[in-house]
Design an enzyme around this catalytic site. Structure first.
Site, short mmCIF file in Angstrom:
data_model
loop_
_atom_site.label_atom_id
_atom_site.label_comp_id
_atom_site.label_asym_id
_atom_site.label_seq_id
_atom_site.Cartn_x
_atom_site.Cartn_y
_atom_site.Cartn_z
N GLY A 56 35.54 35.19 52.99
CA GLY A 56 34.74 34.10 52.42
C GLY A 56 34.96 34.14 50.92
O GLY A 56 34.50 35.06 50.27
N HIS A 57 35.74 33.20 50.40
CA HIS A 57 36.08 33.20 48.97
C HIS A 57 35.35 32.04 48.29
O HIS A 57 35.56 30.88 48.62
CB HIS A 57 37.60 33.07 48.79
CG HIS A 57 38.35 34.27 49.32
ND1 HIS A 57 39.70 34.40 49.26
CD2 HIS A 57 37.89 35.41 49.92
CE1 HIS A 57 40.06 35.57 49.80
NE2 HIS A 57 38.97 36.19 50.22
N ASP A 62 34.89 41.03 48.63
CA ASP A 62 33.86 40.29 47.90
C ASP A 62 33.81 40.64 46.42
O ASP A 62 32.74 40.65 45.79
CB ASP A 62 32.48 40.50 48.54
CG ASP A 62 32.45 40.10 49.99
OD1 ASP A 62 33.18 39.16 50.35
OD2 ASP A 62 31.72 40.72 50.77
N LYS A 76 37.37 37.37 44.33
CA LYS A 76 38.77 36.93 44.36
C LYS A 76 38.87 35.40 44.26
O LYS A 76 39.71 34.87 43.56
CB LYS A 76 39.45 37.41 45.66
CG LYS A 76 39.50 38.93 45.78
CD LYS A 76 40.11 39.38 47.11
CE LYS A 76 39.24 39.13 48.31
NZ LYS A 76 37.99 39.88 48.34
N GLN A 98 39.84 40.35 51.88
CA GLN A 98 39.21 41.69 52.03
C GLN A 98 39.51 42.56 50.79
O GLN A 98 39.66 42.02 49.71
CB GLN A 98 39.68 42.37 53.31
CG GLN A 98 39.11 41.77 54.58
CD GLN A 98 39.81 40.52 55.04
OE1 GLN A 98 41.01 40.53 55.25
NE2 GLN A 98 39.11 39.43 55.21
P1 GDP Z 1 35.61 37.11 47.31
O1 GDP Z 1 35.50 37.28 48.78
O2 GDP Z 1 36.28 38.26 46.65
O3 GDP Z 1 36.22 35.79 46.90
O4 GDP Z 1 34.11 37.12 46.74
P2 GDP Z 1 32.87 36.30 47.37
O5 GDP Z 1 33.05 34.86 47.08
O6 GDP Z 1 32.65 36.68 48.78
O7 GDP Z 1 31.68 36.93 46.56
C1 GDP Z 1 31.60 36.86 45.16
C2 GDP Z 1 30.28 36.17 44.79
O8 GDP Z 1 30.00 36.38 43.41
C3 GDP Z 1 30.35 34.66 44.94
O9 GDP Z 1 29.06 34.20 45.27
C4 GDP Z 1 30.75 34.18 43.54
O10 GDP Z 1 30.30 32.86 43.26
C5 GDP Z 1 30.01 35.16 42.70
N1 GDP Z 1 30.65 35.50 41.42
C6 GDP Z 1 31.98 35.62 41.12
N2 GDP Z 1 32.14 36.05 39.86
C7 GDP Z 1 30.90 36.22 39.34
C8 GDP Z 1 30.41 36.69 38.08
O11 GDP Z 1 31.14 37.06 37.18
N3 GDP Z 1 29.04 36.74 37.94
C9 GDP Z 1 28.19 36.37 38.93
N4 GDP Z 1 26.86 36.46 38.68
N5 GDP Z 1 28.62 35.92 40.12
C10 GDP Z 1 29.96 35.86 40.32
P1 IMO Z 2 36.64 38.77 51.61
O1 IMO Z 2 38.04 38.25 51.68
C1 IMO Z 2 33.90 41.97 52.76
C2 IMO Z 2 34.53 43.78 56.71
C3 IMO Z 2 33.48 43.57 57.78
C4 IMO Z 2 33.60 44.88 58.55
C5 IMO Z 2 35.11 45.14 58.50
C6 IMO Z 2 35.87 44.68 59.75
O2 IMO Z 2 35.60 37.73 51.52
O3 IMO Z 2 36.52 39.83 50.57
P2 IMO Z 2 36.59 42.28 60.64
O4 IMO Z 2 35.79 41.07 60.99
O5 IMO Z 2 37.61 42.04 59.57
O6 IMO Z 2 37.21 42.95 61.83
O7 IMO Z 2 35.52 43.34 60.06
O8 IMO Z 2 35.59 44.43 57.37
N1 IMO Z 2 35.07 42.53 56.10
C7 IMO Z 2 34.79 42.12 54.86
N2 IMO Z 2 33.93 42.62 53.94
N3 IMO Z 2 34.67 40.90 52.46
C8 IMO Z 2 35.54 40.40 53.37
O9 IMO Z 2 36.43 39.43 53.07
C9 IMO Z 2 35.60 40.98 54.65
N4 IMO Z 2 36.32 40.73 55.76
C10 IMO Z 2 35.99 41.70 56.64
O10 IMO Z 2 32.21 43.40 57.22
O11 IMO Z 2 32.99 45.91 57.83
MG MG Z 3 34.03 37.26 50.27
#
Ligand code: GDP
Ligand code: IMO
Ligand code: MG
Length: 422
Positions: free
Chosen positions: A40-41, A13, A16, A222
């Protein structure tokens, strides 16, 4: 030709999705290399938010080809839902999405076994998407691959064999009901009808693309500390999000990789159980969670929040070979008077010289902090480094010096425009 591996450098998270979307403008192909619908991207374009779980985050750029690599585990229902979601948003995937014949399929028993395991006393806090049990079957050489969908009698035989074994475990070990094998075969045959046109010999396709000098971005899911080999085991996922996974998960050899790009959140978050040395207390963690909207993009769970950890980041840089990074969510720290950065770990008053990989030690570390001044002003409109307040510049210089990487992108908001390219 540029072949870049993009990795999450912390516990996932990091942002990415947003950065892949930004970078993919300069790439011909984006390929996901591991994980599944546990990811979840998020990408925000104008007022619209897209959350992708399986399809690479390059899909929102019309000219980019998106590939699901061999190291990914695919939940058919999640994939179909995502394809439908994109089509409903007028994003065409025709001739732009390919799925590796080597990728493994998540089966209903994987999700069931994941949820049963989470009810026991060895809970990890998984996403419940069947990821661990699917990779278990892959390495036990009992998995079902995308290519098996192309041979109906073989597919049916594999499903019957596997369900016979799983039903014995479900009924005798876990006191659960048997699964309906005929229903599951029917569902997977239906899935095959939709998925057939996307199946490709992906390793061959990608290697051919490198010969044609195409630019390829490998998208990790991840993050490094969730890696099954290098993370905070057993509180990890069941794949290799680190850069090595980029090669095994795509079939592109290491000799063709040009660089490794890290995604680094300006603070730290983690979802699920496991050690987290720089985690904030409940009250301050909640304030940061609200400021950063830190709730899971897949499960909606509140993310645990803490300070930036440069000791952990140095380990992450080493394991991945990260050279350049994007620092994300810098804007979120704007409310703070002072910002802490962890620079070392102590155990029993002694400074550790390397990152602990043993969970018992990891749980006992005390972080050592440096305190930096906050900037207390909205930075989401900054579009160049010079527009950032001097305290924000100081924070960035401090972490880049501590961690030994070069900052190439600074993200100050979720949208495409809220980005500073250096
Ligand atoms: P990922 O799994 O690495 O793709 O990250 P996620 O999408 O799960 O979580 C990142 C969250 O931060 C999302 O809700 C993005 O919309 C948000 N986000 C990304 N870059 C920024 C930033 O620079 N500032 C803020 N406030 N939110 C951001
Ligand atoms: P993105 O790509 C954050 C965490 C789960 C748990 C551990 C194992 O959005 O960054 P799993 O379901 O993979 O067997 O769970 O890994 N986890 C993540 N945490 N971002 C993710 O993906 C994750 N995918 C799995 O919360 O701790
Ligand atoms: Mg994510």
């Amino acid at each position: 030709m540029e072949v870049t591996i993009l990795v999450g450098s912390q516990w996932g998270d990091e942002g990415k999705g947003k950065i892949v979307d930004i970078l993919s403008e300069k790439y011909d192909i984006v390929v996901r290399y591991q994980g599944g619908a546990n990811a979840g991207h998020t990408i925000k374009i104008d007022d619209k938010q897209f959350i992708l779980h399986l399809i690479p985050s390059g899909i929102l750029r019309r000219d980019v080809i998106c590939v699901i690599g061999s190291g990914v585990v695919i939940d058919p229902q999640a994939l179909l839902d995502e394809i439908k979601f994109l089509e409903n948003n007028n994003i065409s995937i025709k001739d732009r999405l390919f799925i590796s014949h080597n990728a493994h399929l998540i089966m209903p028993y994987h999700k069931l076994l994941d949820s049963i395991s989470e009810k026991g006393d060895r809970k990890i806090g998984t996403t419940g998407r069947g990821i661990g049990p699917c990779y278990i079957d892959k390495y036990a050489r009992k998995g079902i691959k995308i290519v098996d969908l192309l041979n109906k009698p073989h597919l049916e035989k594999l499903i019957r064999q596997n369900i016979e074994e799983k039903n014995a475990i479900l009924t005798k070990v876990y006191n659960e009901n048997e699964l309906d094998v005929d229903q599951i075969i029917k569902e997977y045959l239906e899935f095959d009808k939709v998925i057939d046109p996307y199946i490709k010999d992906v390793p061959m396709y990608l290697n051919q693309a490198t010969l044609e000098n195409k630019n390829i971005l490998m998208e990790g899911a991840q993050g490094t500390l969730l890696d099954v080999d290098f993370g905070t085991y057993p509180y990890v996922t069941s794949s290799n999000p680190t850069s090595g996974g980029g090669c095994t998960g795509t079939g592109i050899p290491p000799t063709k990789v040009s660089s490794v790009f890290g995604i680094v959140k300006a603070y730290t978050t983690r979802v699920g159980l496991g050690p987290f040395p720089t985690e904030l207390d409940e009250e301050n963690g909640e304030i940061l969670r609200q400021a950063g909207a830190e709730f899971g993009a897949t499960t909606g769970r509140p993310r645990r929040c803490g300070w930036f950890d440069s000791f952990m980041m140095k380990y992450s840089r080493m394991i991945n070979g990260i050279e350049r990074v994007a620092i994300t969510k810098l804007d979120v720290l704007s409310y703070l008077d002072e910002i802490k950065v962890c620079t070392a770990y102590h155990v029993d008053g002694k400074k550790l010289t390397s990152f602990p990989t043993d969970i018992a030690q990891m749980e006992r570390v005390t972080p050592v902090y440096e305190t930096l001044p906050g900037w207390k002003t909205d930075i989401s409109n900054a579009r160049s480094y010079s527009e950032l307040p001097s305290e924000a510049q100081q924070y960035l210089s401090f972490i880049s010096e501590q961690c030994g990487f070069e900052i190439a992108i600074i993200s100050v908001g979720p949208g495409r425009a809220e980005t500073i390219i250096l």
